[in-house]
Design a protein around this motif. Structure first.
Motif, PDB file in Angstrom:
ATOM      1  N   VAL A  72      -0.543  -8.360 -10.571  1.00 47.93           N
ATOM      2  CA  VAL A  72      -1.068  -7.073 -11.046  1.00 47.93           C
ATOM      3  C   VAL A  72      -0.150  -6.499 -12.119  1.00 47.93           C
ATOM      4  CG1 VAL A  72      -1.736  -4.722 -10.405  1.00 47.93           C
ATOM      5  CG2 VAL A  72      -2.127  -6.628  -8.808  1.00 47.93           C
ATOM      6  N   LEU A  73      -0.771  -6.041 -13.220  1.00 48.26           N
ATOM      7  CA  LEU A  73      -0.054  -5.303 -14.261  1.00 48.26           C
ATOM      8  C   LEU A  73      -0.377  -3.828 -14.095  1.00 48.26           C
ATOM      9  CD1 LEU A  73       1.529  -4.884 -16.916  1.00 48.26           C
ATOM     10  CD2 LEU A  73      -0.603  -5.383 -18.149  1.00 48.26           C
ATOM     11  N   GLU A  74       0.650  -3.012 -13.910  1.00 55.55           N
ATOM     12  CA  GLU A  74       0.476  -1.570 -13.817  1.00 55.55           C
ATOM     13  C   GLU A  74       0.985  -0.912 -15.100  1.00 55.55           C
ATOM     14  OE1 GLU A  74       2.316   0.001 -10.348  1.00 55.55           O
ATOM     15  OE2 GLU A  74       0.748  -0.734  -8.997  1.00 55.55           O
ATOM     16  N   ILE A  75       0.164  -0.043 -15.658  1.00 54.18           N
ATOM     17  CA  ILE A  75       0.510   0.673 -16.887  1.00 54.18           C
ATOM     18  C   ILE A  75       0.534   2.159 -16.567  1.00 54.18           C
ATOM     19  CG2 ILE A  75      -0.083   1.082 -19.295  1.00 54.18           C
ATOM     20  CD1 ILE A  75      -1.799  -1.491 -19.149  1.00 54.18           C
ATOM     21  N   THR A  76       1.693   2.766 -16.681  1.00 56.15           N
ATOM     22  CA  THR A  76       1.838   4.207 -16.445  1.00 56.15           C
ATOM     23  C   THR A  76       1.799   4.927 -17.789  1.00 56.15           C
ATOM     24  OG1 THR A  76       3.188   3.784 -14.477  1.00 56.15           O
ATOM     25  CG2 THR A  76       3.263   5.998 -15.419  1.00 56.15           C
TER      26      THR A  76
END
Length: 524
Positions: A73-77
């Motif tokens: 999973v890639l999380e972008i904040t």
């Protein structure tokens, strides 16, 4: 008895399959976007590759988003400061790859809008090098609303794309507006034009974007710096003073201050592009020298050059060609020097053929190139030659002389010379053209000729055999050189074309070629 060695299993064929996106939250192309975090799930373990270069956000956010990998999973904040009614595109380039084999997802973007509609217009085209006509990869294409044209300012252009490996670009999810477009090959990756160390291309007119635009061609070149400066200045141990400028100078003039005697006797040699100067003076006893440099009788700069603690050796150092030590009926010996030669005393030049001194050789100054002498002789096969430049054979303008130099020569019987003549058609009588004979890589210019209506042919007689090409420049301002684009003046590079093939000059062979200039005349 030997034990069998234990090896790792090969594991089958190499993994070449890129990861696949399984889920995006919120969904790609979401409207009225209010989330603070984006999650993108893939079908295998992933990692980021060259994130700073590959991953971009257009338009820019005040603070860059934060990217974090959690297995698959890639999380972008996202920052809190997103603009209202704006479509954002996160382009991943080749920055999102699988963990083991680094296979990238190609052409993957995540798009969202903070308003109730996704901007859907696009601009596409290609970027080429104006001089070589080669496609340019990894060049930034910048799109800037005319109301905030910041290509020369401190604020980065925030709508951009990067050309692919064949020079193509596409900027998507744009809103209708009037823009200026630039292609920029940068040195520091700041999306601001920092002057002539960077290559830039542009359209002269702004773009009114109210529908998708394609086939936008941008030609990049190094322009002329807006502000003149001296790049390098030094006194060499030969006594030669070397000045290097950041641009060529029209009608240059150098005056040595507070030293009338040296100023009157000095010798100045400018480079062909007039972007550097070599200065020779008689007396170098001073610790520093001050020059005033002018262009078209207008002072550009005052240049202070310090001698430092150099140990000067002002003797003339001969340079000879060919470097191979082989001569023939075409390629005679040339003699030159880095310092100006006032004369070469033939009586102190000895030519020895198989131990026998010969005096029936010619020694002549080149009619076009200053400081270059030709030593011609009826060289013969199976003979060995020695040339002796006795001490003092070469004399400079300020009492300099050479030390003795000996070199050996032999006859080259390969006889690798041929003739080729180009006849040019469709010549516009109002125009001037420059014909350049170049190598296959388009890097080296062997000869340059001016072509106009009265001169419709260029002949290369007894030219060394090999593969060559031809470049023809439409010299619109008739100054004898190719002029790049000038972004400050919005003038495009001078048009040019290449012969659509390389040609071979063959030994003892005469050839004729025809070249129409119609395509060149038709270029804008």
């Amino acid at each position: 008895m030997q034990c069998a060695s234990i090896k790792q299993p090969t594991g089958g064929p190499k993994d070449s399959i890129a990861p696949v996106v399984l889920n995006e939250y919120p969904k790609n192309f979401s409207k009225n976007f209010k989330e603070k975090k984006i999650s993108i799930t893939l079908d295998e373990y992933i990692k980021l590759n060259n994130q700073q270069k590959e991953i971009s956000v257009s338009p820019d956010m005040d603070k860059p988003p934060q990217f974090k990998i959690k297995k698959k999973v890639l999380e972008i904040t996202l920052p809190d400061s997103l603009e209202q009614n704006t479509t954002y595109t996160i382009n991943f380039g080749k920055g999102l790859v699988d963990y083991n084999a680094s296979n990238p997802i190609i052409n993957y973007s995540y798009v969202f809008a903070t308003g109730d509609q996704i901007d859907s217009l696009s601009i596409s085209g290609n970027v080429t090098n104006a001089l070589t006509k080669e496609k340019e990869k990894e060049v930034r294409v910048l799109l800037i609303p005319v109301s905030q044209d910041s290509i020369f300012g401190k604020k980065k252009a925030n709508i951009f794309a990067q050309t692919d490996t064949i020079g193509n670009f596409k900027i998507s999810n744009l809103r209708a507006n009037t823009y200026r477009i630039y292609a920029l090959k940068e040195t520091n990756n700041d999306r601001i034009y920092n002057g002539a160390d960077e290559l830039i291309g542009f359209l002269k007119d702004s773009i009114v974007l109210d529908k998708d635009l394609t086939n936008i061609n941008l030609q990049i070149s190094k322009g002329t710096p807006l502000k003149f400066r001296v790049v390098d200045k030094k006194i060499e141990n030969t006594g030669r003073i070397h000045l290097v400028f950041n641009r060529g100078i029209k009608k240059p003039n150098l005056v040595l201050l507070n030293d009338d005697e040296n100023d009157k006797s000095k010798i100045v040699k400018y480079s062909e592009a007039q972007d550097s100067a070599l200065i020779f003076i008689n007396n170098l006893e001073r610790d520093s020298l001050k020059f005033v440099l002018s262009e078209n009788n207008t002072v550009l700069d005052t240049i202070l050059v310090k001698k430092s603690n150099l140990k000067l050796d002002r003797s003339i150092v001969p340079t000879t060609s060919p470097s191979t030590g082989k001569v023939d009926r075409v390629k005679h010996l040339t003699i030159s020097s880095l310092t100006p030669i006032k004369l070469i005393d033939k009586s102190k030049v000895k030519l020895i053929e198989d131990s026998i001194a010969k005096t029936n050789f010619q020694l002549q100054l080149d009619t076009n190139v200053a400081n270059l002498y030709h030593l011609r002789y009826n060289w013969r096969k199976q003979k060995n030659y020695e040339i002796i430049l006795e001490e003092g054979a070469m004399q400079g303008y300020f009492g300099e002389k050479n030390k003795e130099k000996k070199l050996t020569l032999a006859y080259d019987d390969s006889d690798n010379y041929g003739d080729i003549t180009f006849t040019f058609t469709a010549i516009d009588s109002a125009r001037q053209y420059i014909v350049e004979l170049i190598d296959e890589k388009k890097e080296k210019v062997f000869r340059r000729d001016i072509l106009n209506n009265s001169i419709g042919k260029v002949a290369y007689k007894e030219f060394p055999g090999g593969k060559y090409s031809i470049r023809i420049i439409r010299d619109d301002n008739k100054n004898g050189i190719w002029d790049p684009g000038e972004v400050y003046k919005l003038t495009q590079p001078e048009p040019l074309v290449y012969l659509n093939k390389t040609f071979t000059i063959r030994a003892n062979w005469e050839q004729n070629e025809s070249f129409s200039l119609q395509e060149l005349n038709d270029l804008n």
